[in-house]
Design a protein around this motif. Sequence first.
Motif, PDB file in Angstrom:
ATOM      1  N   LEU A 327       0.818  -1.209   0.000  1.00 48.93           N
ATOM      2  CA  LEU A 327       0.000   0.000   0.000  1.00 48.93           C
ATOM      3  C   LEU A 327       0.856   1.265   0.000  1.00 48.93           C
ATOM      4  CD1 LEU A 327      -2.896  -0.973   2.448  1.00 48.93           C
ATOM      5  CD2 LEU A 327      -2.904  -0.934  -0.061  1.00 48.93           C
ATOM      6  N   VAL A 328       1.990   1.225   0.691  1.00 52.30           N
ATOM      7  CA  VAL A 328       2.900   2.379   0.652  1.00 52.30           C
ATOM      8  C   VAL A 328       3.407   2.606  -0.763  1.00 52.30           C
ATOM      9  CG1 VAL A 328       5.174   3.207   1.397  1.00 52.30           C
ATOM     10  CG2 VAL A 328       3.601   2.216   3.066  1.00 52.30           C
ATOM     11  N   THR A 330       1.910   1.680  -3.517  1.00 51.96           N
ATOM     12  CA  THR A 330       0.772   2.137  -4.312  1.00 51.96           C
ATOM     13  C   THR A 330       0.554   3.635  -4.156  1.00 51.96           C
ATOM     14  OG1 THR A 330      -0.305  -0.029  -4.116  1.00 51.96           O
ATOM     15  CG2 THR A 330      -1.704   1.841  -4.697  1.00 51.96           C
ATOM     16  N   ALA A 331       0.716   4.123  -2.927  1.00 47.60           N
ATOM     17  CA  ALA A 331       0.535   5.557  -2.691  1.00 47.60           C
ATOM     18  C   ALA A 331       1.594   6.402  -3.397  1.00 47.60           C
ATOM     19  CB  ALA A 331       0.573   5.833  -1.182  1.00 47.60           C
ATOM     20  N   LEU A 332       2.777   5.816  -3.643  1.00 49.50           N
ATOM     21  CA  LEU A 332       3.857   6.555  -4.295  1.00 49.50           C
ATOM     22  C   LEU A 332       3.791   6.503  -5.823  1.00 49.50           C
ATOM     23  CD1 LEU A 332       6.858   5.408  -2.049  1.00 49.50           C
ATOM     24  CD2 LEU A 332       5.691   7.615  -1.988  1.00 49.50           C
ATOM     25  N   PRO A 334       1.613   7.470  -8.172  1.00 52.78           N
ATOM     26  CA  PRO A 334       1.286   8.657  -8.967  1.00 52.78           C
ATOM     27  C   PRO A 334       2.462   9.611  -9.161  1.00 52.78           C
ATOM     28  CG  PRO A 334      -0.461   8.205  -7.387  1.00 52.78           C
ATOM     29  CD  PRO A 334       0.678   7.291  -7.045  1.00 52.78           C
TER      30      PRO A 334
END
Length: 436
Positions: A327-328, A330-332, A334
Amino acid sequence: MTRAEAGAPWRSVGNSAIVQVVVTGLSGLLGMVTARLIIEQFGVAQYAQYGLLASLPALIPFADLGMAAVVVNAMASTDRVGTDPTVRRTLTSAFRVMLCSGLAIATIGAVLGLLGWWPALLGPGLLDGGAATATVCVMVLGLALPCGVGARILVGLGRNALQIALTGLTAPLVMAGVLLIMLAGNGSGTFLAVAPYAAAAVVAVVLLVTASRLVRPQVGAALRDVPRLRAVPGVRVFDLAWPMLVQMISLPIAMQTGRILLSHQGTPLDLARYNLASQLFGVVLAAVATAGVALWPYFARARSQSVKASPFRASVVFVVAGIVLALVLTALLPVVVPLVTDGEFGLSLSLVAAFVVFTVLQAAKYPVGMYMTDGPGLRAQVLPIVLMIPLNLGLTWWSIPHLGAAGPVWATSVSVLVCQVVPNALWVRRSMARQA
């Protein structure tokens, strides 16, 4: 087993994970810079071919013919690695087997090149001149294969963190190789994919030299014994090697053919997206895999001492860690993806979600799989993994027209759940019940 020994695997797992995160983070940054250089200088199609050829070793992890299980278990089961005659004979057997395997791989690569079969095998993703590059890559891979004994020794000694740190030399060496090819004026970028193979060969030599110092004089003595077939017989390796070999043949066919199927059935853009997502999530997957492998010598030593050791608590910890790391990342995405691709393409939500699910399943699988590294455990994994081949290939072929680059990842996730996570957990539960 003492309290200190019982806590040792978690220290090893923690150290391995920390070192892996640092190494893969730095390697990931260098890998993204390398990808950006390739895309800017040579285009998306050349980057797609680079990823396609660089993934070939993942299709033949069985190249060591199951020697990993033999060497790791031998190292982890003795307190006298520097003097134990069984260790020396085990290393001799491993070098003999991997030397023969490496020469066979190099020969096959040369034959495929001479017969012109690489385009038919790898599909339209292979550009003009790519066949010669594929031949060189596979020959380098085969000739360097015997040096892979060094990495197995370090894992068996519980020195996984050291092995990871040294393997971290690969990314800067790959980037240096790509820059050298660019400076040499190879305008088409045809031989870019040779860089990762040459880098891996150099690192394999470094690992072998390092391992030989830790178990001195065993490696040198084993190498001298390699040609002495009659005077120095090897150890019995078949009981552990054959189930390991079947797995190592089956797993890449089932799990690592996504690029090739995309090359045949998808578009170059699908292949490029898959390459990038695989590279980015590979950072997390590598951390999970490395931390998992750190448990192997612990379970091997527990077996040799008749100590009961359960992998289920470790699986829970691994799953939680896998979710957080995925998830970390995934957040990066973009921010990271536009920097890597220079805005040429992005990653779909379905592709990202598929890799998150796949990461969690791999995290759940590793501790249980490391528990199942004795003869009965390895044999129990054979049938489900063999059945995984038609399941995953069928799902992948069906899903690509509907899901594009995400299709192979979703297909592999379903296959891992059905053929590895569930049956392995049931087997371990029955095994522990019998021990109790």
